[in-house]
Write an enzyme that holds these catalytic residues in place. Structure first.
Site, PDB file in Angstrom:
ATOM      1  N   PHE A  67       3.814   2.513   2.165  1.00  0.00           N
ATOM      2  CA  PHE A  67       4.874   2.565   1.155  1.00  0.00           C
ATOM      3  C   PHE A  67       6.102   3.325   1.649  1.00  0.00           C
ATOM      4  O   PHE A  67       6.701   4.113   0.919  1.00  0.00           O
ATOM      5  CB  PHE A  67       4.337   3.160  -0.154  1.00  0.00           C
ATOM      6  CG  PHE A  67       2.957   2.674  -0.483  1.00  0.00           C
ATOM      7  CD1 PHE A  67       2.720   1.325  -0.689  1.00  0.00           C
ATOM      8  CD2 PHE A  67       1.897   3.544  -0.538  1.00  0.00           C
ATOM      9  CE1 PHE A  67       1.447   0.869  -0.961  1.00  0.00           C
ATOM     10  CE2 PHE A  67       0.614   3.091  -0.810  1.00  0.00           C
ATOM     11  CZ  PHE A  67       0.388   1.754  -1.026  1.00  0.00           C
ATOM     12  N   CYS A  68       6.453   3.099   2.917  1.00  0.00           N
ATOM     13  CA  CYS A  68       7.652   3.696   3.529  1.00  0.00           C
ATOM     14  C   CYS A  68       7.615   5.223   3.510  1.00  0.00           C
ATOM     15  O   CYS A  68       8.651   5.878   3.459  1.00  0.00           O
ATOM     16  CB  CYS A  68       8.918   3.173   2.861  1.00  0.00           C
ATOM     17  SG  CYS A  68       9.083   1.387   2.985  1.00  0.00           S
ATOM     18  N   ASN A  69       6.419   5.802   3.540  1.00  0.00           N
ATOM     19  CA  ASN A  69       6.285   7.249   3.543  1.00  0.00           C
ATOM     20  C   ASN A  69       5.087   7.643   4.407  1.00  0.00           C
ATOM     21  O   ASN A  69       4.050   8.061   3.890  1.00  0.00           O
ATOM     22  CB  ASN A  69       6.128   7.773   2.116  1.00  0.00           C
ATOM     23  CG  ASN A  69       6.328   9.260   2.028  1.00  0.00           C
ATOM     24  OD1 ASN A  69       6.256   9.973   3.021  1.00  0.00           O
ATOM     25  ND2 ASN A  69       6.556   9.739   0.825  1.00  0.00           N
TER      26      ASN A  69
END
Length: 159
Positions: A67-69
């Protein structure tokens, strides 16, 4: 059939006290990050879960990966720096469909419920997880007993 949970929840939902009244800063939002385990406790790759969810009727849309993290993902999954380095060295990159590398998850599954979601949306996800991932070892034995006319104990669980 071994009384273990098939769902591992990450983040605030993992610590939420159900039955508490009121909403405050500790109340989790409508997004739940989780992974699914097999009967032996091994994580099933998010890529496999996502594909099966898409084939479900009705289809279930899930977000998968980190999730882009990646930092938060690494912490949530309890991956050490060597695990992440090893995953990258094996060719895993953000956005690929490799949910497991060397037996360790590379991401998670995320279900989001918003203002337009209805109870049936959550129920569809729970039913999908139960139907596909909860072991039913006793079902064939119980079906045989029912077909043969044998009585089954009312206390014997199906799962």
């Amino acid at each position: 059939d071994n009384n273990t949970s098939v769902v591992q929840i990450y983040g605030q939902w993992n610590y939420f006290q159900f039955g508490t009244k009121g909403i405050d800063e500790r109340t989790p939002g409508p997004t739940v990050a989780f992974n699914i385990s097999d009967r032996d406790g091994a994580i099933i790759g998010y890529d496999e879960v996502s594909r099966l969810a898409a084939l479900n009727r009705p289809p279930i849309q899930l977000r998968t990966g980190c999730f882009c993290n990646p930092g938060a993902c690494q912490e949530a999954l309890s991956l050490c720096d060597d695990d992440v380095t090893e995953q990258h060295a094996s060719g895993h990159v953000c956005g690929d469909r490799r949910g497991i590398v060397n037996g360790k998850p590379t991401g998670a599954i995320r279900a989001s419920f918003g203002k337009d979601s209805i109870w049936e949306d959550m129920d569809a996800l729970a039913s999908f997880i139960e139907k596909v991932f909860v072991s039913r070892r006793h079902v064939s034995l119980q079906t045989q007993q029912l077909n043969s006319g044998a009585n089954q104990s009312d206390n014997e669980p199906l799962v």
